[in-house]
Design a protein around this motif. Structure first.
Motif, PDB file in Angstrom:
ATOM      1  N   ARG A   3       0.830  -1.203   0.000  1.00  0.00           N
ATOM      2  CA  ARG A   3       0.000   0.000   0.000  1.00  0.00           C
ATOM      3  C   ARG A   3       0.864   1.253   0.000  1.00  0.00           C
ATOM      4  O   ARG A   3       0.589   2.210  -0.698  1.00  0.00           O
ATOM      5  CB  ARG A   3      -0.929  -0.013   1.199  1.00  0.00           C
ATOM      6  CG  ARG A   3      -1.875   1.157   1.164  1.00  0.00           C
ATOM      7  CD  ARG A   3      -2.833   1.109   2.314  1.00  0.00           C
ATOM      8  NE  ARG A   3      -3.760   2.203   2.115  1.00  0.00           N
ATOM      9  CZ  ARG A   3      -5.039   2.124   2.325  1.00  0.00           C
ATOM     10  NH1 ARG A   3      -5.572   1.012   2.727  1.00  0.00           N
ATOM     11  NH2 ARG A   3      -5.809   3.173   2.137  1.00  0.00           N
ATOM     12  N   THR A  22      -5.947   4.742  -8.091  1.00  0.00           N
ATOM     13  CA  THR A  22      -5.421   4.518  -6.753  1.00  0.00           C
ATOM     14  C   THR A  22      -4.256   5.453  -6.546  1.00  0.00           C
ATOM     15  O   THR A  22      -3.804   6.124  -7.458  1.00  0.00           O
ATOM     16  CB  THR A  22      -4.949   3.058  -6.564  1.00  0.00           C
ATOM     17  OG1 THR A  22      -3.919   2.793  -7.508  1.00  0.00           O
ATOM     18  CG2 THR A  22      -6.079   2.086  -6.725  1.00  0.00           C
ATOM     19  N   ILE A  98       1.032  -6.372  -9.094  1.00  0.00           N
ATOM     20  CA  ILE A  98      -0.233  -6.435  -8.373  1.00  0.00           C
ATOM     21  C   ILE A  98      -1.345  -6.439  -9.406  1.00  0.00           C
ATOM     22  O   ILE A  98      -1.397  -5.572 -10.280  1.00  0.00           O
ATOM     23  CB  ILE A  98      -0.396  -5.230  -7.428  1.00  0.00           C
ATOM     24  CG1 ILE A  98       0.712  -5.213  -6.396  1.00  0.00           C
ATOM     25  CG2 ILE A  98      -1.764  -5.272  -6.753  1.00  0.00           C
ATOM     26  CD1 ILE A  98       0.707  -3.974  -5.534  1.00  0.00           C
ATOM     27  N   LYS A 123     -17.407  -4.021  -7.177  1.00  0.00           N
ATOM     28  CA  LYS A 123     -16.348  -4.217  -6.189  1.00  0.00           C
ATOM     29  C   LYS A 123     -15.015  -4.187  -6.916  1.00  0.00           C
ATOM     30  O   LYS A 123     -14.907  -4.651  -8.053  1.00  0.00           O
ATOM     31  CB  LYS A 123     -16.496  -5.559  -5.469  1.00  0.00           C
ATOM     32  CG  LYS A 123     -17.820  -5.757  -4.770  1.00  0.00           C
ATOM     33  CD  LYS A 123     -17.982  -4.825  -3.615  1.00  0.00           C
ATOM     34  CE  LYS A 123     -19.336  -5.025  -2.927  1.00  0.00           C
ATOM     35  NZ  LYS A 123     -19.613  -3.983  -1.974  1.00  0.00           N
ATOM     36  N   TYR A 125     -10.692  -4.911  -6.420  1.00  0.00           N
ATOM     37  CA  TYR A 125      -9.668  -5.558  -5.601  1.00  0.00           C
ATOM     38  C   TYR A 125      -8.283  -5.191  -6.108  1.00  0.00           C
ATOM     39  O   TYR A 125      -8.039  -5.157  -7.313  1.00  0.00           O
ATOM     40  CB  TYR A 125      -9.821  -7.086  -5.649  1.00  0.00           C
ATOM     41  CG  TYR A 125     -11.127  -7.540  -5.071  1.00  0.00           C
ATOM     42  CD1 TYR A 125     -11.215  -7.911  -3.733  1.00  0.00           C
ATOM     43  CD2 TYR A 125     -12.284  -7.576  -5.844  1.00  0.00           C
ATOM     44  CE1 TYR A 125     -12.425  -8.313  -3.189  1.00  0.00           C
ATOM     45  CE2 TYR A 125     -13.491  -7.976  -5.303  1.00  0.00           C
ATOM     46  CZ  TYR A 125     -13.564  -8.345  -3.982  1.00  0.00           C
ATOM     47  OH  TYR A 125     -14.753  -8.729  -3.438  1.00  0.00           O
ATOM     48  N   GLY A 127      -4.914  -6.874  -5.716  1.00  0.00           N
ATOM     49  CA  GLY A 127      -4.479  -8.174  -5.225  1.00  0.00           C
ATOM     50  C   GLY A 127      -5.677  -8.847  -4.593  1.00  0.00           C
ATOM     51  O   GLY A 127      -6.736  -8.946  -5.203  1.00  0.00           O
ATOM     52  N   GLU A 128      -5.542  -9.283  -3.363  1.00  0.00           N
ATOM     53  CA  GLU A 128      -6.662  -9.902  -2.643  1.00  0.00           C
ATOM     54  C   GLU A 128      -7.403  -8.912  -1.758  1.00  0.00           C
ATOM     55  O   GLU A 128      -8.386  -9.259  -1.120  1.00  0.00           O
ATOM     56  CB  GLU A 128      -6.154 -11.079  -1.804  1.00  0.00           C
ATOM     57  CG  GLU A 128      -5.687 -12.252  -2.643  1.00  0.00           C
ATOM     58  CD  GLU A 128      -6.792 -12.787  -3.545  1.00  0.00           C
ATOM     59  OE1 GLU A 128      -7.927 -13.009  -3.078  1.00  0.00           O
ATOM     60  OE2 GLU A 128      -6.509 -12.978  -4.747  1.00  0.00           O
ATOM     61  N   ARG A 129      -6.958  -7.684  -1.729  1.00  0.00           N
ATOM     62  CA  ARG A 129      -7.537  -6.673  -0.850  1.00  0.00           C
ATOM     63  C   ARG A 129      -8.705  -5.964  -1.521  1.00  0.00           C
ATOM     64  O   ARG A 129      -8.569  -5.390  -2.600  1.00  0.00           O
ATOM     65  CB  ARG A 129      -6.471  -5.654  -0.458  1.00  0.00           C
ATOM     66  CG  ARG A 129      -6.957  -4.633   0.522  1.00  0.00           C
ATOM     67  CD  ARG A 129      -5.810  -3.762   1.038  1.00  0.00           C
ATOM     68  NE  ARG A 129      -6.380  -2.617   1.696  1.00  0.00           N
ATOM     69  CZ  ARG A 129      -6.517  -1.421   1.136  1.00  0.00           C
ATOM     70  NH1 ARG A 129      -6.080  -1.190  -0.078  1.00  0.00           N
ATOM     71  NH2 ARG A 129      -7.056  -0.439   1.812  1.00  0.00           N
ATOM     72  N   ASP A 130      -9.859  -5.993  -0.878  1.00  0.00           N
ATOM     73  CA  ASP A 130     -11.041  -5.285  -1.365  1.00  0.00           C
ATOM     74  C   ASP A 130     -10.857  -3.801  -1.060  1.00  0.00           C
ATOM     75  O   ASP A 130     -10.797  -3.395   0.094  1.00  0.00           O
ATOM     76  CB  ASP A 130     -12.286  -5.822  -0.676  1.00  0.00           C
ATOM     77  CG  ASP A 130     -13.584  -5.193  -1.166  1.00  0.00           C
ATOM     78  OD1 ASP A 130     -13.535  -4.186  -1.904  1.00  0.00           O
ATOM     79  OD2 ASP A 130     -14.652  -5.703  -0.802  1.00  0.00           O
ATOM     80  N   VAL A 131     -10.734  -2.985  -2.107  1.00  0.00           N
ATOM     81  CA  VAL A 131     -10.559  -1.542  -1.936  1.00  0.00           C
ATOM     82  C   VAL A 131     -11.815  -0.780  -2.365  1.00  0.00           C
ATOM     83  O   VAL A 131     -11.774   0.424  -2.568  1.00  0.00           O
ATOM     84  CB  VAL A 131      -9.307  -1.023  -2.704  1.00  0.00           C
ATOM     85  CG1 VAL A 131      -8.036  -1.614  -2.117  1.00  0.00           C
ATOM     86  CG2 VAL A 131      -9.402  -1.309  -4.194  1.00  0.00           C
ATOM     87  N   SER A 132     -12.927  -1.487  -2.473  1.00  0.00           N
ATOM     88  CA  SER A 132     -14.176  -0.892  -2.952  1.00  0.00           C
ATOM     89  C   SER A 132     -14.642   0.287  -2.120  1.00  0.00           C
ATOM     90  O   SER A 132     -15.250   1.214  -2.643  1.00  0.00           O
ATOM     91  CB  SER A 132     -15.284  -1.950  -2.987  1.00  0.00           C
ATOM     92  OG  SER A 132     -14.902  -3.047  -3.755  1.00  0.00           O
ATOM     93  N   ASP A 134     -12.717   2.399  -0.607  1.00  0.00           N
ATOM     94  CA  ASP A 134     -11.710   3.458  -0.600  1.00  0.00           C
ATOM     95  C   ASP A 134     -11.998   4.497  -1.684  1.00  0.00           C
ATOM     96  O   ASP A 134     -12.812   4.285  -2.583  1.00  0.00           O
ATOM     97  CB  ASP A 134     -10.313   2.869  -0.835  1.00  0.00           C
ATOM     98  CG  ASP A 134      -9.871   1.945   0.292  1.00  0.00           C
ATOM     99  OD1 ASP A 134     -10.548   1.896   1.341  1.00  0.00           O
ATOM    100  OD2 ASP A 134      -8.850   1.265   0.112  1.00  0.00           O
TER     101      ASP A 134
END
Length: 160
Positions: A3, A22, A98, A123, A125, A127-132, A134
């Motif tokens: 991040r 991002t 990523i 939604k 993502y 990687g595996e992180r849900d950033v929806s 953010d």
């Protein structure tokens, strides 16, 4: 760590279907609120639920979204994650790729049996992180989320 590395880059995802930014996206990046989804991500079709359900499945497949879960009785469709792009991030001596992916959670509801509303909740993502949740979404413009919703609903309508 990833991040922090991503935060040091301006990442503009300009591929088709990549409506989010991002990092240091500036004033164009937004959060998608429930009100935004209700206002722009919901559309009512003048057709019974079974027809809209089938048309929605067809539209998602046409737009490149593999289907993960369907439940016609409950009016639920969930797509698998669709690859948007990969981005390399790193420092002086290393880099890591990523993947950015997106998916839809759709709810179909009918109160009268003659019309059906579809709510498409996107939604995202990293990687595996849900950033929806953010501040990563671009809402306006030719690849903004509002345009993507419009394309989805137009495709559903063309299948009815």
């Amino acid at each position: 760590m990833i991040r922090n590395l991503v935060g040091s880059f301006l990442v503009t995802l300009s591929l088709a279907g990549a409506p989010f930014l991002t990092g240091c996206a500036g004033s164009r990046a937004s959060v998608i609120t429930p009100e935004e989804v209700q206002t722009h991500g919901t559309y009512t079709f003048t057709a019974p639920p079974a027809e809209v359900f089938a048309a929605t499945l067809g539209a998602l497949k046409t737009l490149g979204y593999p289907i993960a879960v369907t439940n016609e009785e409950k009016g639920i469709i969930k797509t698998e994650r669709k690859f948007i792009r990969a981005m390399a991030v790193g420092g002086n001596y290393s880099a890591q790729a990523i993947d950015f992916t997106r998916q839809y959670y759709l709810r179909l509801e009918s109160s009268d049996g003659a019309s059906t509303s579809v709510t498409a909740d996107p939604k995202v993502y990293m990687g595996e992180r849900d950033v929806s949740g953010d501040k990563v979404w671009v809402l306006e413009g030719p690849e903004g989320e509002r345009e993507l919703w419009k394309r989805l609903f137009t495709e559903i309508q063309s299948n009815l």
